[in-house]
Design an enzyme around this catalytic site. Structure first.
Site, PDB file in Angstrom:
ATOM      1  N   LYS A  40       0.820  -1.218   0.000  1.00  0.00           N
ATOM      2  CA  LYS A  40       0.000   0.000   0.000  1.00  0.00           C
ATOM      3  C   LYS A  40       0.849   1.260   0.000  1.00  0.00           C
ATOM      4  CE  LYS A  40      -4.150   0.004   1.753  1.00  0.00           C
ATOM      5  NZ  LYS A  40      -4.885  -0.435   0.568  1.00  0.00           N
ATOM      6  N   GLY A 219     -18.902   5.766  -4.263  1.00  0.00           N
ATOM      7  CA  GLY A 219     -18.220   7.046  -4.077  1.00  0.00           C
ATOM      8  C   GLY A 219     -17.534   7.150  -2.733  1.00  0.00           C
ATOM      9  N   ASP A 247      -5.825   3.098  -2.943  1.00  0.00           N
ATOM     10  CA  ASP A 247      -4.491   3.733  -2.943  1.00  0.00           C
ATOM     11  C   ASP A 247      -4.408   4.827  -4.005  1.00  0.00           C
ATOM     12  OD1 ASP A 247      -3.649   2.086  -0.882  1.00  0.00           O
ATOM     13  OD2 ASP A 247      -2.963   0.524  -2.255  1.00  0.00           O
ATOM     14  N   GLY A 282      -4.622  -4.437 -12.756  1.00  0.00           N
ATOM     15  CA  GLY A 282      -3.425  -4.143 -11.963  1.00  0.00           C
ATOM     16  C   GLY A 282      -3.679  -3.087 -10.915  1.00  0.00           C
ATOM     17  N   SER A 286      -2.369   0.325 -13.089  1.00  0.00           N
ATOM     18  CA  SER A 286      -3.627   0.920 -13.576  1.00  0.00           C
ATOM     19  C   SER A 286      -3.777   2.386 -13.178  1.00  0.00           C
ATOM     20  CB  SER A 286      -4.811   0.132 -13.006  1.00  0.00           C
ATOM     21  OG  SER A 286      -4.967   0.424 -11.624  1.00  0.00           O
TER      22      SER A 286
HETATM   23  P1  ADP Z   1     -10.474   0.054  -1.259  1.00  0.00           P
HETATM   24  O1  ADP Z   1      -9.879  -0.136  -2.613  1.00  0.00           O
HETATM   25  O2  ADP Z   1      -9.504   0.605  -0.269  1.00  0.00           O
HETATM   26  O3  ADP Z   1     -11.250  -1.114  -0.733  1.00  0.00           O
HETATM   27  P2  ADP Z   1     -12.922   1.352  -2.201  1.00  0.00           P
HETATM   28  O4  ADP Z   1     -13.345   0.053  -2.798  1.00  0.00           O
HETATM   29  O5  ADP Z   1     -13.893   2.052  -1.323  1.00  0.00           O
HETATM   30  O6  ADP Z   1     -11.551   1.250  -1.408  1.00  0.00           O
HETATM   31  O7  ADP Z   1     -12.538   2.327  -3.416  1.00  0.00           O
HETATM   32  C1  ADP Z   1     -11.888   3.552  -3.229  1.00  0.00           C
HETATM   33  C2  ADP Z   1     -12.444   4.584  -4.189  1.00  0.00           C
HETATM   34  O8  ADP Z   1     -12.227   4.128  -5.519  1.00  0.00           O
HETATM   35  C3  ADP Z   1     -13.933   4.830  -4.079  1.00  0.00           C
HETATM   36  O9  ADP Z   1     -14.243   5.820  -3.109  1.00  0.00           O
HETATM   37  C4  ADP Z   1     -14.274   5.293  -5.489  1.00  0.00           C
HETATM   38  O10 ADP Z   1     -13.971   6.667  -5.634  1.00  0.00           O
HETATM   39  C5  ADP Z   1     -13.315   4.483  -6.341  1.00  0.00           C
HETATM   40  N1  ADP Z   1     -13.952   3.257  -6.860  1.00  0.00           N
HETATM   41  C6  ADP Z   1     -13.847   1.998  -6.362  1.00  0.00           C
HETATM   42  N2  ADP Z   1     -14.609   1.129  -7.067  1.00  0.00           N
HETATM   43  C7  ADP Z   1     -15.186   1.860  -8.046  1.00  0.00           C
HETATM   44  C8  ADP Z   1     -16.090   1.556  -9.130  1.00  0.00           C
HETATM   45  N3  ADP Z   1     -16.546   0.314  -9.339  1.00  0.00           N
HETATM   46  N4  ADP Z   1     -16.498   2.578  -9.935  1.00  0.00           N
HETATM   47  C9  ADP Z   1     -16.045   3.841  -9.750  1.00  0.00           C
HETATM   48  N5  ADP Z   1     -15.190   4.187  -8.758  1.00  0.00           N
HETATM   49  C10 ADP Z   1     -14.775   3.222  -7.916  1.00  0.00           C
END
Ligand code: ADP
Length: 302
Positions: A40, A219, A247, A282, A286
């Site tokens: 991370k 979001g 991240d 990735g 990515s």
């Molecule tokens: P983590 O990767 O730490 O589990 P999240 O899954 O909440 O965290 O994703 C972090 C951020 O990435 C979200 O707040 C959003 O802005 C973006 N994100 C994650 N998944 C999606 C998705 N399927 N579509 C659009 N944005 C996404």
């Protein structure tokens, strides 16, 4: 000049793709093997560099082995300063051993290795932290090291952003030295015992002045003391790989805040970056570059 310092983990992800993961005592033939730079800390450093920080410095540790050399050079190629990424000869470079099956399920063993040696600051670390606008922290290294860095940042008036992952109980002194806490919804629930994100965010405000709870495709939720939490919607996209979304979000957010953007604008820009990252495979691979984030953000605005 924006300067982001990161203290955290550097790992090599070793990924085996297989139809079905083996049971104990079983040997199976897999389909493919990949090595991908991860951790991370390193991921957030790459995200900040790609988002256009003038200077990104990684404080961390790798082993005196081939993965360590490779990870250092990957960070350098991404424009991350590795002068304070130490090479230790007491432990191997951190690795994550990942088995991905055909149903997309995975099983992971993380061996922290050199990351586990980061229990305290080393000479030079505090000076570097003092010269940064923002310090990014996560929990894939010993919490004593994270705490020492957060307290150094606090001494020098440097903003600290903590990603509390992997979820674990946090010492109150660490939260007291944190300016912005960015858990995902599961981490927010683990920290508070409250599953509803708005209520969890409000509860966390008892310990930190600002919180962003990320909600995946839904979001993110921004909460600050004295105001009602605000939902920042994520762009609607087709996700192919959400690894590293959080991240990307944090690294980009740190750059936007260091540039002096308002919190709502910074969150919108970070959401645009994270949405771009989930549309490509990735984690670090990515992460979008500043020009791509700006193009996507302008497209959304017009
Ligand atoms: P983590 O990767 O730490 O589990 P999240 O899954 O909440 O965290 O994703 C972090 C951020 O990435 C979200 O707040 C959003 O802005 C973006 N994100 C994650 N998944 C999606 C998705 N399927 N579509 C659009 N944005 C996404």
């Amino acid at each position: 000049m924006t300067h982001i310092a990161v203290l955290g983990s550097t790992n090599m992800d070793l990924i085996a793709y297989v139809a079905k993961a083996p049971q104990r005592g079983e040997t199976v033939t897999g389909r493919e093997f990949r090595t991908l730079p991860g951790g991370k800390g390193a991921n957030q450093a790459v995200a900040a560099a790609r988002a256009g920080a003038d200077n990104v410095s990684m404080i961390g540790a790798v082993g005196a082995d081939a993965f360590g050399t490779q990870l250092r050079s990957t960070l350098e190629h991404s424009g991350v300063d590795t002068d304070l990424l130490r090479t230790v000869d007491t432990a191997a470079t951190g690795t994550a051993h990942i088995v991905v099956d055909d149903e997309g399920g995975n099983a992971i063993i993380v061996i922290p290795g050199a990351n586990g040696t980061l229990t305290a600051l080393a000479p030079g670390d505090e000076g570097l932290i003092a010269s940064a606008d923002t310090l990014l922290l996560q929990l894939e290294i010993p919490v004593e090291g994270v705490l020492a860095a957060a307290q150094a940042a606090r001494r020098h008036g440097v903003r600290t952003i903590l990603t509390p992952a992997p979820a674990q109980p946090l010492p109150p002194e660490l939260l007291a030295a944190t300016d912005l806490l960015v858990p995902n919804e599961h981490e927010a629930a683990a920290l508070t015992g409250i599953t509803e994100p708005r209520a969890a965010a409000k509860a966390l405000l008892a310990q930190v002045p600002e919180v962003v709870v990320t909600l995946g495709a839904r979001g993110s939720l921004y909460a600050a003391r004295g105001a009602e939490p605000v939902l920042v919607e994520a762009p609607q996209v087709t996700a192919v790989d959400t690894t590293g979304a959080g991240d990307t979000f944090v690294g980009t957010l740190a750059v936007a805040l260091a540039e002096g953007r308002s919190v709502p604008k910074a969150l919108a820009w970070a959401s645009t970056a994270a949405a771009l990252s989930v549309q490509r495979p990735g984690a670090a691979a990515s992460m979008p570059y500043r020009s791509e984030i700006d193009t996507a953000a302008n497209g959304a605005a017009s």
